[in-house]
Design an enzyme around this catalytic site. Structure first.
Site, PDB file in Angstrom:
ATOM      1  N   ASP A   1       0.872  -1.158   0.000  1.00  0.00           N
ATOM      2  CA  ASP A   1       0.000   0.000   0.000  1.00  0.00           C
ATOM      3  C   ASP A   1       0.921   1.224   0.000  1.00  0.00           C
ATOM      4  OD1 ASP A   1      -2.388   1.562   0.290  1.00  0.00           O
ATOM      5  OD2 ASP A   1      -1.917   1.771   2.418  1.00  0.00           O
TER       6      ASP A   1
ATOM      7  N   ASP B   1      -0.104   5.124   0.826  1.00  0.00           N
ATOM      8  CA  ASP B   1      -0.347   6.111   1.883  1.00  0.00           C
ATOM      9  C   ASP B   1      -0.254   5.450   3.251  1.00  0.00           C
ATOM     10  OD1 ASP B   1      -0.950   8.324   0.126  1.00  0.00           O
ATOM     11  OD2 ASP B   1      -2.813   7.291  -0.347  1.00  0.00           O
TER      12      ASP B   1
END
Length: 459
Positions: free
Chosen positions: A166, A168
């Site tokens: 991922d 952020d």
């Protein structure tokens, strides 16, 4: 006299819990648990042979115990029964496909060899490195906390062929790059480990993400980056709606990805920024007066939108109500994102994410999305594994949210690593339900480089 079988007991300890394990004879093993709320006891027959393994999942209530195949004499335990992490997968493999993963989400695990007239008592403090006096304690495993110095953890890392990250809260936050992230990614590439990036953020295109990475000293090609906007575009492309209008709640990047990947004509988005309920009233808003007409709009796509408004939600709902064939696409289910990271002991500052606006449209229109493109979508997991030719058994999903990243990885059969550098706390991750509980927890992905360095030093 026949030698009594040795029994290896795998058990879990929890805070506020004391346990004792004793064996009064070669035939029976007795396990007692005492908790703040009471006690529980389980007595089981020890299987014969060169040795047997009895697994007790010790929680407030004791479920059925399981007996593993006999241990082969003269061979190291770890070579026959890989109790090294992740314990869940090792036990599932040893016991066969009939055991569900959720039965083996162990946290603090200790291994105790028990024989006739041998007693072992311990408390949870022993699992934190306290003094151990009994030679019958084989060792312990912290199922969650990733330890770069652990040979078992480094061995696990050596089996991973690709990491899905991922972005952020994992690679960077609103405050900048996560310390050590760039170096860890570089170390993985140098070790020949695949690196891919998967984000639910539909407000950025792969090119925008790659440009941000470059500023942070991270080398990544657009082909390694998948956003929920990419998936939304591919979904519309598969529906054959090229050339039609699509009403969008979202940022410019989402609109451009829909146009680029599906050949549609996005409307709304930033063009409707600043419009309000009064604007609707002045336009004489109704399904009959929509421009373009509801029948010409093939889809409503909803993602994160910093200029969300009453006007946008009402327009999106009107198109869905006015055209039963209009597709409802949600880019991601996230309710919030980290607007500002944790600092000074305070919690992360959260702000609404795309999932909030999708729920607003759903509640207003009375329709649920036809597809949710981002994590934890099972179809997305299949797509990622197929698109990159990945094997879930050698792939690890890394994220900062259990309800999207970790659930996504678990649903796809991947290994999972939760990092504390983003939205969710380690305590929340450890307390998550079985479908959202990670195999490992680490402060950040910097731990991966430390483990690679430790592995190289031990060669």
């Amino acid at each position: 006299m026949e030698k009594a079988p040795t029994t290896i007991v795998v058990m879990r300890l929890r805070d506020g819990l004391r346990s004792s394990v004793s064996s009064g004879s070669a035939e029976k093993l007795q396990m007692k648990m005492q908790t703040k709320t009471g006690s529980a006891e389980m007595t089981s027959a020890a299987a014969g042979g060169a040795g047997a393994v009895v697994c007790g999942h010790m929680v407030d209530r004791l479920p059925d115990r399981r007996v593993l195949p006999p241990i082969e004499a003269g061979r190291p335990l770890h070579a026959q029964f890989p109790v090294c992490v992740p314990v869940r997968m090792a036990l599932n493999s040893a016991l066969g496909s009939g055991v569900q993963h959720s039965q083996w989400n162990l946290r603090k695990v200790m291994l105790v060899r028990v024989g006739p007239a041998v007693q072992f008592k311990s408390s949870h403090t022993l699992m934190k490195g306290g003094p151990v006096c009994s030679q019958d304690l084989l060792g312990y495993i912290d199922h969650y906390s990733f330890d770069a110095a652990s040979a078992a953890h480094r061995q696990w890392l050596s089996r991973i062929k690709c990491f899905l990250f991922d972005i952020d809260g994992v690679i960077h936050t609103t405050a900048g790059a996560v310390p050590g992230a760039a170096s860890a990614l570089s170390a993985l590439r140098q070790a020949g480990v695949g690196v891919r990036f998967l984000t639910n953020n539909a407000g950025k295109s792969p090119a925008m993400v790659a440009a941000e990475f470059e500023k942070l000293g991270i080398d990544a090609s657009t082909s390694e980056i998948t956003t929920s906007a990419c998936v939304a575009g591919d979904y519309l492309s598969s529906k054959g709606v090229e050339g039609s209008y699509v009403y969008v709640i979202g940022e410019p990047a989402l609109m451009s990805m829909l146009s680029e990947r599906a050949g549609v004509r996005p409307i709304g988005g930033p063009d409707d920024a600043g419009k309000s309920k009064r604007t609707l009233q002045s336009e004489g808003h109704s399904i009959a007066t929509l421009d373009p007409p509801a029948g010409d709009v093939s889809a409503v796509v909803v993602g994160a939108d910093g200029d969300i408004s009453y006007y946008k939600v009402a327009k999106a709902a009107a198109y869905l109500l006015g055209n039963p064939r209009c597709l409802f696409v949600s880019t991601n289910p996230d309710p919030a994102y980290s607007f500002a990271p944790r600092a000074g002991g305070t919690a992360a500052t959260l702000a609404p994410a795309g999932g909030v606006w999708a729920r607003c449209v759903a509640m207003t229109s009375g329709r649920e999305p036809d597809i949710v493109c981002g994590k934890p979508s099972r179809s997305l997991g299949k797509h990622m594994l197929s698109a990159y030719g990945l094997d879930p058994a050698t792939t690890c999903m890394v994220g900062d949210r259990v309800d999207t990243d970790i659930e996504f990885g678990r649903a796809a059969g991947m290994h999972t690593l939760f990092v504390e550098s983003g939205t969710t706390t380690a305590e929340a991750a450890a307390a998550a339900g079985p479908e959202q509980r990670p195999d490992f927890i680490a402060e950040s992905i910097a731990v991966l480089e430390a483990a690679l360095v430790g592995e190289a030093a031990s060669d």
